[in-house]
Design a protein around this motif. Sequence first.
Motif, PDB file in Angstrom:
ATOM      1  N   PHE A 330     -14.763  30.737 -26.563  1.00  0.00           N
ATOM      2  CA  PHE A 330     -15.953  30.097 -27.112  1.00  0.00           C
ATOM      3  C   PHE A 330     -16.149  28.703 -26.513  1.00  0.00           C
ATOM      4  CE2 PHE A 330     -13.955  32.685 -30.483  1.00  0.00           C
ATOM      5  CZ  PHE A 330     -14.922  33.678 -30.587  1.00  0.00           C
ATOM      6  N   CYS A 332     -17.124  25.172 -27.771  1.00  0.00           N
ATOM      7  CA  CYS A 332     -17.284  24.427 -29.023  1.00  0.00           C
ATOM      8  C   CYS A 332     -16.725  23.017 -28.865  1.00  0.00           C
ATOM      9  CB  CYS A 332     -16.595  25.142 -30.180  1.00  0.00           C
ATOM     10  SG  CYS A 332     -14.814  25.336 -29.966  1.00  0.00           S
ATOM     11  N   GLU A 333     -17.127  22.146 -29.773  1.00  0.00           N
ATOM     12  CA  GLU A 333     -16.752  20.735 -29.701  1.00  0.00           C
ATOM     13  C   GLU A 333     -15.244  20.514 -29.819  1.00  0.00           C
ATOM     14  OE1 GLU A 333     -18.668  18.238 -29.030  1.00  0.00           O
ATOM     15  OE2 GLU A 333     -20.601  19.261 -29.082  1.00  0.00           O
ATOM     16  N   THR A 334     -14.559  21.417 -30.507  1.00  0.00           N
ATOM     17  CA  THR A 334     -13.120  21.231 -30.713  1.00  0.00           C
ATOM     18  C   THR A 334     -12.283  21.706 -29.527  1.00  0.00           C
ATOM     19  OG1 THR A 334     -13.010  23.369 -31.856  1.00  0.00           O
ATOM     20  CG2 THR A 334     -13.345  21.395 -33.214  1.00  0.00           C
ATOM     21  N   TYR A 338     -14.638  22.766 -22.585  1.00  0.00           N
ATOM     22  CA  TYR A 338     -16.065  22.806 -22.267  1.00  0.00           C
ATOM     23  C   TYR A 338     -16.455  21.575 -21.461  1.00  0.00           C
ATOM     24  CZ  TYR A 338     -17.489  19.190 -25.650  1.00  0.00           C
ATOM     25  OH  TYR A 338     -17.664  18.003 -26.318  1.00  0.00           O
ATOM     26  N   GLU A 363     -24.913  27.404 -22.551  1.00  0.00           N
ATOM     27  CA  GLU A 363     -24.085  26.636 -23.482  1.00  0.00           C
ATOM     28  C   GLU A 363     -23.268  25.576 -22.744  1.00  0.00           C
ATOM     29  OE1 GLU A 363     -22.021  28.546 -27.018  1.00  0.00           O
ATOM     30  OE2 GLU A 363     -22.356  30.280 -25.729  1.00  0.00           O
ATOM     31  N   HIS A 367     -23.845  21.460 -23.157  1.00  0.00           N
ATOM     32  CA  HIS A 367     -22.877  20.726 -23.955  1.00  0.00           C
ATOM     33  C   HIS A 367     -22.671  19.307 -23.456  1.00  0.00           C
ATOM     34  CE1 HIS A 367     -21.537  23.526 -27.001  1.00  0.00           C
ATOM     35  NE2 HIS A 367     -20.646  22.648 -27.378  1.00  0.00           N
TER      36      HIS A 367
END
Length: 498
Positions: A330, A332-334, A338, A363, A367
């Motif tokens: 995925f 994601c911010e965590t 990314y 995505e 980001h």
Amino acid sequence: MIVDNDLLSIQQARILAENAFEAQKKLAGFPQEKLDSIVELLADTVEKYAKELALLSHHETDSGKWEDKLVKNLFVCRQVRSHLKGMRCVGVISEDPQEQITDIGVPVGVIIALCPETSPVSTTVYNTLIAIKSGNAIVFSPHPEAARCTSRVLDIMIEAAESHGLPEGSLSYLETVTESGTVELMNHRSASLIMVTGVPEMLQAAYEAGKPVIYGGTGNGPAFIERSADIKQAVKDIITSKTFDNGIAPSAEQSIVVDSCIAQEVRQHLQCYGGYFMSECEAQKLAELFFGSNGQRKKGMSGQSAEVLARRAGFNIPENTTVLVAERKFVCETDPYYKEFLAPVLALYVENDWMHACEKCIELLLHEKNAHSLVIHSNDKEVIYQFALKKPVGRLLVNTPATFGGMGATTNLFPSMTLGSSSAGRGITSDNVSPMNLIYIRKVGYGVRQMEGAASAEYAPSTEGSKNKEYNDSSVAEVIRLILKKAIEAIDDPADRS
């Protein structure tokens, strides 16, 4: 004696900007041929020092490979120089005798340039060449971590160019580099345009200066390997690109998105070309080296080899390892993967089909918001077109290593060391920045038709729509006469304006 570096830097900035403004007035009178002779001399001169400058920048920044920095220096001095030859940027740059339209190239004036730590020499030389080529003065604010090599190459170029007639002050740099001095440069009334190359932390200050901004940034550029691709060649291209100068090129791949039906084959080829698949524990240790708990990037990690990174993170890798790969599910911010690592580190995502891969790429691009470059390896023209139409990105590279395709070495994009970021407005262009981005074009239009009586001609609208003169396009003059008539009526009666 205590010296206030901020005040000293601000004073230097004011003097440099004012001197550049006066020098550019003289430079604006130079014909294209004179500007070209200075550009040729600069390229010749820097080429003699290309290896020395590559070694110096590698030693000062402690990142990348000096051999690859030499390649970039020579790329600018040779390939870029060759591409610039024959381009007309000032004076009459094009004429259309049939339409009787002439284009005049006019320099924007004084350019303020911020250069990156990652490619300080080649970017500085490139921005100098395109600025002088287009009749502009340029003032540099070197990156504090690369000030020595940047000032060295600028000293070399200033001495050579001024001995060949470049007005003093046309090419200069801030010797005492502080944020205050750089901000003063950008805000100075003499500055016409700001180029921020690879210094995202100064981007907001550049916007606030109220000048046009060219932003050559970085960002998480994905590479999608679609099922119709030559898989072995695609993986080879990615590894070649990502290991060049230890992954610090702005357009280098940061992640790979793969069609699920070819995922295992991609993994096998990655391993064959030196890819090491990290365990989740190893991937976490590596990420902690790059980013603090607040998500901020740590210094000293960009441009390090896979061997150095693994050793610092505390795990062992085979001797032939070229890149470190972290498999992810995925965005994601965590998950720090990314983000861009600017090192031989790749995230690997597997998607069911090209449509899901398309969404994953979006995505990744959004980001970090820079939307620099995207690579697709595919032989399916429809898939390629769909990616080109839908991706919020500055450039789409097809079947080529991103590092070399982005800079125009393996594509026919303009050969450039400053690559505009985003097609969504984080600067005035997403082009491979060239001299043509540093001028404005004055249009000259010759009269080709007469407008006798246009302002006084009577216009009586008919109730029959098909006969209404307003919609009669039998002649250009008639249409223009109607427009002028309405404009005059609106001026006479302001209440009727809409």
